[in-house]
Structure formats: C-alpha cells, structure tokens
Design a protein around this motif. Structure first.
Motif, PDB file in Angstrom:
ATOM      1  N   GLY B 120      -2.053   7.935  -2.949  1.00 32.86           N
ATOM      2  CA  GLY B 120      -0.675   8.057  -3.412  1.00 32.86           C
ATOM      3  C   GLY B 120      -0.045   6.726  -3.781  1.00 32.86           C
ATOM      4  O   GLY B 120       1.026   6.690  -4.370  1.00 32.86           O
ATOM      5  N   ILE B 121      -0.697   5.641  -3.432  1.00 36.50           N
ATOM      6  CA  ILE B 121      -0.191   4.308  -3.804  1.00 36.50           C
ATOM      7  C   ILE B 121      -0.955   3.832  -5.029  1.00 36.50           C
ATOM      8  O   ILE B 121      -2.178   3.746  -4.991  1.00 36.50           O
ATOM      9  CB  ILE B 121      -0.396   3.288  -2.659  1.00 36.50           C
ATOM     10  CG1 ILE B 121       0.419   3.656  -1.418  1.00 36.50           C
ATOM     11  CG2 ILE B 121      -0.053   1.864  -3.130  1.00 36.50           C
ATOM     12  CD1 ILE B 121       1.895   3.403  -1.526  1.00 36.50           C
ATOM     13  N   GLU B 122      -0.229   3.540  -6.108  1.00 33.08           N
ATOM     14  CA  GLU B 122      -0.930   3.016  -7.272  1.00 33.08           C
ATOM     15  C   GLU B 122      -1.044   1.502  -7.221  1.00 33.08           C
ATOM     16  O   GLU B 122      -2.055   0.926  -7.618  1.00 33.08           O
ATOM     17  CB  GLU B 122      -0.222   3.424  -8.575  1.00 33.08           C
ATOM     18  CG  GLU B 122      -1.083   3.069  -9.782  1.00 33.08           C
ATOM     19  CD  GLU B 122      -0.457   3.443 -11.114  1.00 33.08           C
ATOM     20  OE1 GLU B 122      -1.116   4.126 -11.890  1.00 33.08           O
ATOM     21  OE2 GLU B 122       0.693   3.043 -11.372  1.00 33.08           O
ATOM     22  N   ARG B 123      -0.007   0.836  -6.734  1.00 30.70           N
ATOM     23  CA  ARG B 123       0.013  -0.611  -6.751  1.00 30.70           C
ATOM     24  C   ARG B 123       0.361  -1.210  -5.389  1.00 30.70           C
ATOM     25  O   ARG B 123       1.532  -1.243  -4.998  1.00 30.70           O
ATOM     26  CB  ARG B 123       1.070  -1.109  -7.763  1.00 30.70           C
ATOM     27  CG  ARG B 123       0.774  -0.766  -9.198  1.00 30.70           C
ATOM     28  CD  ARG B 123      -0.263  -1.699  -9.786  1.00 30.70           C
ATOM     29  NE  ARG B 123      -0.609  -1.313 -11.140  1.00 30.70           N
ATOM     30  CZ  ARG B 123      -0.013  -1.788 -12.222  1.00 30.70           C
ATOM     31  NH1 ARG B 123       0.946  -2.686 -12.114  1.00 30.70           N
ATOM     32  NH2 ARG B 123      -0.377  -1.385 -13.424  1.00 30.70           N
ATOM     33  N   ASP B 338      -4.462   8.621 -10.554  1.00 27.46           N
ATOM     34  CA  ASP B 338      -5.912   8.513 -10.504  1.00 27.46           C
ATOM     35  C   ASP B 338      -6.389   7.244 -11.198  1.00 27.46           C
ATOM     36  O   ASP B 338      -7.498   6.792 -10.992  1.00 27.46           O
ATOM     37  CB  ASP B 338      -6.568   9.723 -11.198  1.00 27.46           C
ATOM     38  CG  ASP B 338      -6.275  10.981 -10.420  1.00 27.46           C
ATOM     39  OD1 ASP B 338      -6.362  10.937  -9.183  1.00 27.46           O
ATOM     40  OD2 ASP B 338      -5.939  11.988 -11.046  1.00 27.46           O
ATOM     41  N   SER B 339      -5.509   6.710 -12.057  1.00 25.90           N
ATOM     42  CA  SER B 339      -5.923   5.559 -12.873  1.00 25.90           C
ATOM     43  C   SER B 339      -6.246   4.360 -12.006  1.00 25.90           C
ATOM     44  O   SER B 339      -5.779   4.226 -10.893  1.00 25.90           O
ATOM     45  CB  SER B 339      -4.817   5.185 -13.848  1.00 25.90           C
ATOM     46  OG  SER B 339      -3.795   4.502 -13.158  1.00 25.90           O
ATOM     47  N   GLU B 340      -7.048   3.489 -12.581  1.00 28.78           N
ATOM     48  CA  GLU B 340      -7.412   2.249 -11.885  1.00 28.78           C
ATOM     49  C   GLU B 340      -6.522   1.102 -12.360  1.00 28.78           C
ATOM     50  O   GLU B 340      -6.767  -0.042 -12.028  1.00 28.78           O
ATOM     51  CB  GLU B 340      -8.876   1.909 -12.171  1.00 28.78           C
ATOM     52  CG  GLU B 340      -9.852   2.590 -11.242  1.00 28.78           C
ATOM     53  CD  GLU B 340      -9.621   2.245  -9.769  1.00 28.78           C
ATOM     54  OE1 GLU B 340      -9.496   1.061  -9.435  1.00 28.78           O
ATOM     55  OE2 GLU B 340      -9.554   3.180  -8.945  1.00 28.78           O
ATOM     56  N   SER B 341      -5.496   1.454 -13.162  1.00 26.08           N
ATOM     57  CA  SER B 341      -4.672   0.387 -13.777  1.00 26.08           C
ATOM     58  C   SER B 341      -3.865  -0.348 -12.732  1.00 26.08           C
ATOM     59  O   SER B 341      -3.514   0.191 -11.719  1.00 26.08           O
ATOM     60  CB  SER B 341      -3.719   0.964 -14.796  1.00 26.08           C
ATOM     61  OG  SER B 341      -2.766   1.799 -14.170  1.00 26.08           O
TER      62      SER B 341
END
Lengths: 341, 341
Positions: B120-123, B338-341
């Motif tokens: 749930g954490i992208e960054r 889901d992105s790896e960005s």
C-alpha cells in the motif's frame, strides 16, 4: 524622482509608513507621494511636524485592501484602493516607483494589472535578500509563482542577476539553481529541465546547482527556485533565526552567575545580530518582471524598513533595472509568451 | 535484538561507526552486527578492547559504495557491498534493523531492493527530526522522492504520525501540510490536491496547512512535504544554524573587553546549544515505508550519532512501527499501487 508609497499597507499603517517616508525624503533626497486616507495621513504628518515638507505629498485613496481579502478579487473590485492608486500613479508617469507594504498577493496583482509585464517575461517574481556569510544572497522567486515552469526559472535567473549587479553592486554576480545535489542530473523534473536552459544563457554567469546550505554560505550571489520552495525557505529561515536567537538568550539565562554577567555584556551585540538576521531590514523585496519599479514590504514593516524600501525603490529607478532586464531578455531571445497565465 | 550496521558507511568509517556500536551495545542492551571489511573492523575493536564483546559480531563484506558513485547502479553491481549485505541480514531474519551512515541515495536503493515496500506504500520517505521550540518537529519527506504526487504525501502523513507516536512518544501527534498559506485553497498544484485527501484520513489527526516558520515554532509534530522541498529545507536549516552560531561568536569577539569576558563565560553554553541544533545528534532519520526497520545517518556521523541511531533502530523494532504503518494503511484503504515507479 518620486516614489508612490501605499501608506495604508501593513500592520503599522499609516503611522510607521509615514514616519519611514518622512525619514527617506530627508535622507535620500527623494519625493514621496503618500497614498491613502488623506485625513489620517495628514494627522501623522502633523504629529511629526512634517505637514509643510514639500518633498511629501498626499494622494487620497478611499479604499484599503485588508489582509484577509482574496487579493485578485479585492484588487479588481476596489478601484480606489491605496495600492491600486499608488500603482496607477506610476503607470501614468506621475511617480517613478511603488513601495507596497502588506499583502504580497494584493501587491503582485496590483502590479500585474496596473503595470503589466516586461515583454518576454511571463512570470514576474519576488527577489528577497537573505543574510549570508558573504553578505547577502538573493533568493528568487520567493513567493509570486507556485507552479513554476523551467522558463520561469530562466526569467528569474536573468532578473536576479541584474538586481544583484545594479542594486547590490556585485560586478559579475553568480547565479545558482537550487537543487538537492550538485550534478546536473540531480533533482526534480523542474530542476532537471531548467539546468540545460540556464547553461545556454549568454548574458549571465550560471554557476550550476546549489543546495540549501549554500544560501547561508553565500556560495553564489543569486539563488533561483520555484516560488513555493522560495517562500517556504524564506519563512523557515525567518523562524529559525528568531528561534536560535531566543535559544542563545535562554541558554545564557540558564547558565550560572558568571555567564549572566557575560550575557549582560553581550546583549547589545545580540540585539544588533538580531537586526542583521531580520530579513525585513533590507528594504523590501522587489517584484521583478513587471514593467515598472515595484517594491513589496513585509506586512510587519516598521519605519526603518519602509525607509530602506523607499531608498531601494529609488535605486531601482536610477539604475534602470527594468531597462537592463528588458535588454537581457531581448538578447537571450527568451521564448515570448502571449498567455495571461 | 540485533542491529546490522554498515560499518563502512560515512566519512569516519569504520572507526567512528565501530566506536558508536560498542557504546550502543553496552548502553542499550542490544546486539550489533558490524558489516564490512572484517580486518579493519577487528582492528578498531581491538584498539578499543572490544574484541571479546559477545554482543558484537563482524560480518565480512568485500565491497563499499563510495560517495561519488551512482547509487542505483552501484547497488545493483556491487552485490557484496556492506550496505547490501547489512540489508540482506535483515531480509533473511538474521538481524532486526539496519543502520546506514553515508550516501542517502545508496541507502534508499539498498532498502528498496533488499526489503521491498510495505503493501500500500508506493514511496517510502525519510523522516528527519528537526529541533523546534517545543522539542522536535518531524519533517518528511526529507529527500527520498523529488517528484511527489498527492498520494505520496498522504502516505508520508500516515507514516510520520506513527513515527511521532511510537518513537517520539507523542500520544496524539498533529500532522500539518507544508504550504505557503493557511487556507485550504493556497499553494501549488501538489498541496492543493493533497489537502482534501489528508482531511479524509481516519487514523491520524490532520491539523491543516502550516508555513515554513511553523517548523521551528513546533506548531505541529509532523510536517509533510515533497522530498525536494524537505531536502532543501533540511540543508538550509543546518546551514543557517551553523551560520548563526558563528555570527554569535563573531559578534562577541568584535565587542569590547567586557563582552569578551562574557563570551568566555558563555562559550560552554553556546557549545551545548550548537549540539542541540546539530541535526545529526538525533539518531539518524528512519526510512519509513520499506518493509523493515531502516535508519539513514548523515555521512558526517561520528560515534555519538551512530550510537543514537542504533538506539532508535532498536526502538523502531520494539515499537513495531512497520506494523502500525501497515495497519493504518489497511484501515485507510489507501489506493494500492503495483508500479515500480
């Protein structure tokens, strides 16, 4: 030369503004038009024995922009607001520069609508002098634009260069791009896109990237950044300076007897230091890029700050900073904009 | 509990790192795995008579990430770099937390690749404690992400809240959004889009917008902003603090004889003040949002800073900050990426 001062602007208007104007007129050989509530301004002039001073004139304006008002709406609605009238005096050639204490938003809107922009400048920006190891570092934009594009930072770099050269008297000012690392590839999308554009400039000397610590260190004379970042830094810096001075005093107080004796001796020195760190002492922040000389002052400006701002306004006119910016923009063939954005 | 320390990281490695680890192991009842060049680490252990200390183990790693290297490339290439090995020890369950002095970029990359992110954490972002009137204000993100989106600031707000609650011990921390005005409508595109998202959060207390000056004032416990802005502020603040202390000393020196006597008396107090303003004293900055406890230390960290960082690493584990963040993110139903960005 005549400076139009919004006498109703800021927390201490009109009294402190009028005192500052009286002192500036006496010291700097300048004429001042005090714009605002005629009755109240005359009262202050009488109080300080300046009602007969021919260097000072009063121009009546019946309205005032309050701090809480929405700047753009208020400026459009109140056609007889003191800041609007002061700006009009310059547009119509009666005065040479505006000094505007109080709401930054209202001042920027009044300047944009009243004076327009220099051809080739899309976004005027606020240049704030910040105390540094080497004297002063100019930070811009410090609050006019919150969503800068690379082109706006390029404009800022050119304008900051000419301000540092002609007002701060630095022969060949260096300009740095505020970033989070030294390498050209560092930073966010804005700084990465801006770096190569700054490298191409012919009329200014681009130093490269600088970091936050370079501002107090005085690594460069001019630091260019987005207005959101600049504004946050400026306010953080003011807060930090006052916090640290407070800490120094508290630290001394909590020390023993000898330290207290020492404190008594150094308090005057601390007081002068506090002044050096008081960003408002430097005579306001010019709004560069509008087609005229325009100085914005802190809302909390007292007489001394107003006096300094009037002096700097006079210098902006005398040194023709607007002219130098115009010439530089033409030489650089900076992309021209038609949009009102 | 066992903390993996990159003994080769930072300007004073391995000596200062090892000294810090020795002191931490003795003081906080923690085991420490010193990761790096075994021979050099053993030398320092012998030098300080700690070669028999069973709380300390040495894990050999043959490579080091240098300060000048491109972080992501170096981490991918040097599979036996000390920071990579230290992170692996946590991933594999041999250790409970990482302490990483030195290059921030390398540490962030090693953590992201080695530990992954909390669901749930992208960054993930770096939370830096900054001295303020009320004690400490947590600033995040202070440098992991330079192009934040609103969702990333929301993640930062949630993570900063739990750090302040469980590590700083503030029962109900307040979280402010760094902006250039108080009203919800103020600011740039990012802050305007973030405000309504923060208002909706159920598991933290959102205070509203704060300005730069609110950081030293301690208006809120946690200040959330984009990593570019946070990094610039952090470095500007460090520079300002050192500049002002220097100014205080110079001001005293330039004063007369009595002031100098006073200065002698208050120098010890000034020294302790300098420490309070030294951001590195606070025990490093946790990288929040990776799936493990990870502390980044300033490259200039000396033994005391390392010792404090090891203590905070232990607290992160003991207080299960990762677990609290995970739970909060689940409750908020923060949009998952889901992105790896």
């Amino acid at each position: 030369m005549k400076i139009a001062v919004d006498a109703m602007g800021g927390d201490y208007a009109p009294e402190e503004v009028v005192i500052g104007a009286i002192e500036a007129a006496e010291t700097y050989n300048l004429d001042v038009a005090l714009v605002g509530d005629e009755k109240r301004i005359q009262e202050v002039l009488r109080k300080y024995g300046a009602q007969e001073n021919t260097r000072l004139t009063v121009v009546h304006a019946s309205q005032v922009i309050e701090m809480g008002e929405h700047p753009a709406q208020a400026i459009r609605k109140k056609r007889d607001a003191s800041i609007v009238v002061a700006t009009r005096l310059v547009k119509e050639g009666c005065c040479d520069a505006v000094v505007a204490p109080g709401s930054t938003g209202a001042a920027v809107t009044a300047a944009l609508l009243g004076l327009g922009r220099i051809k080739g400048i899309e976004r005027p920006c606020i240049a704030t002098p910040i105390p540094s190891k080497k004297g002063i570092t100019v930070l811009l934009d410090s609050g006019a634009n919150s969503n800068s594009k690379p082109q706006h930072l390029v404009e800022g770099a050119i304008m900051g260069f000419h301000y540092a050269k002609y007002i701060l008297g630095i022969e060949k000012p260096t300009v740095g791009l505020l970033n989070i690392g030294e390498e050209a590839s560092k930073g966010n999308e804005l700084s990465q896109a801006t770096y190569p554009l700054l490298e191409k400039l012919k009329t200014i000397s681009f130093y490269g990237n600088v970091e936050g610590r370079d501002i107090p260190q005085g690594t460069v004379d001019v630091v260019v950044c987005d207005g959101f970042v600049g504004n946050v830094i400026l306010k953080f810096g003011e807060g930090m300076a006052m916090f640290i001075i407070r800490l120094v005093k508290d630290t001394i107080k909590q020390s023993g007897f000898i330290a207290k004796l020492g404190a008594l001796a150094i308090y005057p020195a601390l007081k002068s230091l506090k002044k050096r760190l008081d960003f408002t002492e430097y005579g306001g922040a010019p709004l560069l890029g509008v087609d005229g000389s325009f100085i914005i002052c802190h809302g909390s400006s007292k007489a001394k700050a107003i006096k300094n701002a009037i002096r700097v306004a006079g210098e902006l006119v005398q040194q023709d900073v607007v002219g130098h910016i115009r010439k530089s923009i033409e030489e650089e063939e900076v992309e021209q904009y038609d949009s009102e954005s």
